[in-house]
Design an enzyme around this catalytic site. Structure first.
Site, PDB file in Angstrom:
ATOM      1  N   LYS A 107     -18.998  29.320-115.116  1.00 11.20           N
ATOM      2  CA  LYS A 107     -20.094  28.069-115.658  1.00 11.20           C
ATOM      3  C   LYS A 107     -19.578  27.678-116.906  1.00 11.20           C
ATOM      4  O   LYS A 107     -19.107  28.230-117.143  1.00 11.20           O
ATOM      5  CB  LYS A 107     -21.730  28.817-115.677  1.00 11.20           C
ATOM      6  CG  LYS A 107     -22.225  27.277-115.172  1.00 11.20           C
ATOM      7  CD  LYS A 107     -22.375  26.700-113.581  1.00 11.20           C
ATOM      8  CE  LYS A 107     -23.718  25.953-113.863  1.00 11.20           C
ATOM      9  NZ  LYS A 107     -23.973  25.533-112.381  1.00 11.20           N
TER      10      LYS A 107
HETATM   11  N1  GLU Z   1     -22.896  23.517-109.740  1.00 12.13           N
HETATM   12  C1  GLU Z   1     -23.445  23.658-108.599  1.00 12.13           C
HETATM   13  C2  GLU Z   1     -24.109  24.900-108.215  1.00 12.13           C
HETATM   14  O1  GLU Z   1     -24.723  25.403-109.344  1.00 12.13           O
HETATM   15  C3  GLU Z   1     -21.880  23.562-107.982  1.00 12.13           C
HETATM   16  C4  GLU Z   1     -20.918  24.875-108.270  1.00 12.13           C
HETATM   17  C5  GLU Z   1     -19.332  24.868-107.781  1.00 12.13           C
HETATM   18  O2  GLU Z   1     -19.512  23.752-106.473  1.00 12.13           O
HETATM   19  O3  GLU Z   1     -18.945  25.850-107.647  1.00 12.13           O
HETATM   20  O4  GLU Z   1     -23.989  25.979-107.734  1.00 12.13           O
END
Ligand code: GLU
Length: 471
Positions: A107
């Site tokens: 993240k």
């Molecule tokens: N930000 C989204 C999540 O928390 C999508 C993450 C992604 O598609 O890699 O799942």
């Protein structure tokens, strides 16, 4: 304030992890290996804007590399900090394993208020942050693939993809360095709606299981259920739209930054979103009661509560007053570990974040595969499928001596294009993953929630992947 008694987001995720892992037969060493965050990179970079240098702080955390690339969004918000990105990266690991997206968890976040900057300034800031991450392979098609999250969307992903291409001019797979891109920049049909669509598929699957409906003290189907949505961004809006338009649910309240609007007969989702675009908030939306203290509306009596914004909104300070039967966590971490205990004891069923909002990463997975294969899904098969359907109907008509209705033909002839295939893949993922956690929930006496069940399914897969390496 009661909030101060609660652990940080990272600790809250760890507590939920510990609860589940204590029910598993894993060595203490392997438990710890899975739990810890492998690395968090912090960068402070300067961008010359408005005649001066402005310093920004950004993070990219990698929780687990048991599978690579690692995957997870990049958040732009003033709430971003190291604890938050680490919690969110851990959730990505568990989420990907649960929905069988072949990624480790990561993240990123940039501490910024995007509303304070013009578009061209945001572009320079985003490209510079991306450059800092790319220098360290923290954005790379085979190492680390970001996506949108709070405060980011297709626009930012297009800038990031373009930045990567500029820095890697001979990389054939450069488009696969990030997902959530616009369709004309290597994106995939259905990605924008994916997380909200996943929430809808998750709820539809919940209502296919009589035991689960009963556990939440409900009956019937989604039709007519009273739904409160907190956060009307991409996820909350799409979830509300699909539930109202396709499943007959009533959106009885929407909570936003500037307050909440209530209408027990059901809020028109499209009209509300148009009002928000025009005015910047929900205040003064015609036909609804307006409540300035939005968070109080989380406590409004309803059947389904959908927190779709931030972590920690349902916590020890309000958990006892939450008056719903079912919570589906469209956001990451909206219910703290303490509130989770209070709600479970009160008989509220919680469909956990790592499952409920996994639609986004699932369709990101499809986009990444599309980018690596350099071909749109359905391009080879669509007309072939259509041709054989026409042939079949013609033969049926010849045998029966009667024509098939034009309505049936129109539906049946159409071969599946990319959007239909993406929805089919997403629906299958949401149904299968629900069933895997649901069966653990019901088959083990020591598993008291869907959340713990989801962790067990997920951790078992991650542990299996480490064990296969002989660890
Ligand atoms: N930000 C989204 C999540 O928390 C999508 C993450 C992604 O598609 O890699 O799942």
């Amino acid at each position: 304030m009661a909030r101060v008694q609660e652990p940080s987001f990272r600790k809250s995720v760890d507590m939920m992890f510990e609860k589940a892992v204590s029910l598993m037969d894993l060595s203490p060493g392997l438990r710890e290996k899975i739990r810890v965050c492998n690395s968090t990179y912090t960068v402070r970079f300067g961008v010359k804007l408005r005649g001066d240098i402005h310093t920004f702080t950004g993070y990219r955390s990698v929780h687990s590399e048991h599978k690579e690339p690692v995957k997870g969004g990049i958040r732009f918000a003033t709430s971003v900090n190291q604890d938050e990105v680490e919690a969110l990266a851990a959730l990505m690991t568990y989420k990907c394993a649960l929905v069988e997206a072949p990624f480790g968890g990561s993240k990123g976040g940039l501490h910024i208020d995007p509303t304070q900057w013009e578009e061209d300034e945001m572009e320079r800031i985003t490209r510079r942050f991306a450059y800092e991450l790319m220098k360290r392979d923290l954005i790379h098609p085979s190492q680390n693939v970001p996506a949108p999250d709070m405060g980011t969307g297709e626009r930012e992903m297009a800038w990031i993809a373009d930045q990567f291409r500029r820095m890697n001019t001979t990389e054939l797979n450069s488009e696969a360095c990030v997902t959530g891109k616009p369709l004309n920049k290597g994106g995939i049909a259905g990605r924008v709606e994916a997380t909200g669509r996943g929430v809808q598929y998750g709820l539809q699957e919940f209502f296919r299981h009589p035991d689960d409906i009963k556990a939440a003290n409900m009956s019937g189907t989604l039709d007519g259920k009273r739904v409160v949505v907190q956060g009307f961004g991409n996820v909350g809006y799409h979830a509300a739209k699909f539930l109202a338009e396709e499943d007959g649910a009533l959106i009885t309240a929407v909570i936003e930054r500037d307050g909440a609007v209530i209408n027990d007969k059901g809020i028109d989702v499209e009209e509300l979103v148009a009002h928000m675009r025009a005015t910047g908030g929900v205040k003064n939306f015609p036909g609804c009661e307006y409540v300035e203290n939005g968070s109080a509306v989380l406590e409004k009596d309803c059947d389904i509560l959908i927190p779709a914004a931030m972590e920690g909104v349902i916590n020890l300070s309000n958990a006892e007053r939450i008056s719903t039967r079912l919570i589906i966590e469209a956001a990451n971490g909206p219910v703290t570990a303490g509130a989770d205990d209070v709600l479970r004891e009160a008989g509220v069923v919680i469909i956990p974040d790592m499952y409920a909002n996994a639609g986004g990463v699932t369709v990101s997975y499809f986009e990444w595969v599309k980018n690596l294969s350099h071909i749109r899904f359905g391009r080879m098969q669509r007309r072939q499928q259509e041709g054989s359907n026409i042939l079949l109907v013609k033969e049926m008509e010849r045998l029966v001596g009667k024509p098939v209705s034009e309505e049936f033909k129109a539906k049946f002839f159409q071969g599946a294009g990319e959007l239909e295939l993406v929805r089919s893949g997403l629906e299958d993922t949401m149904r299968t993953s629900y069933q895997s956690m649901q069966s653990v929930w019901h088959s083990r006496n020591d598993v008291d929630s869907l959340r713990t069940a989801a962790y067990l399914v997920s951790l078992d897969r991650i542990a299996g992947s480490y064990k296969a390496l002989g660890l």
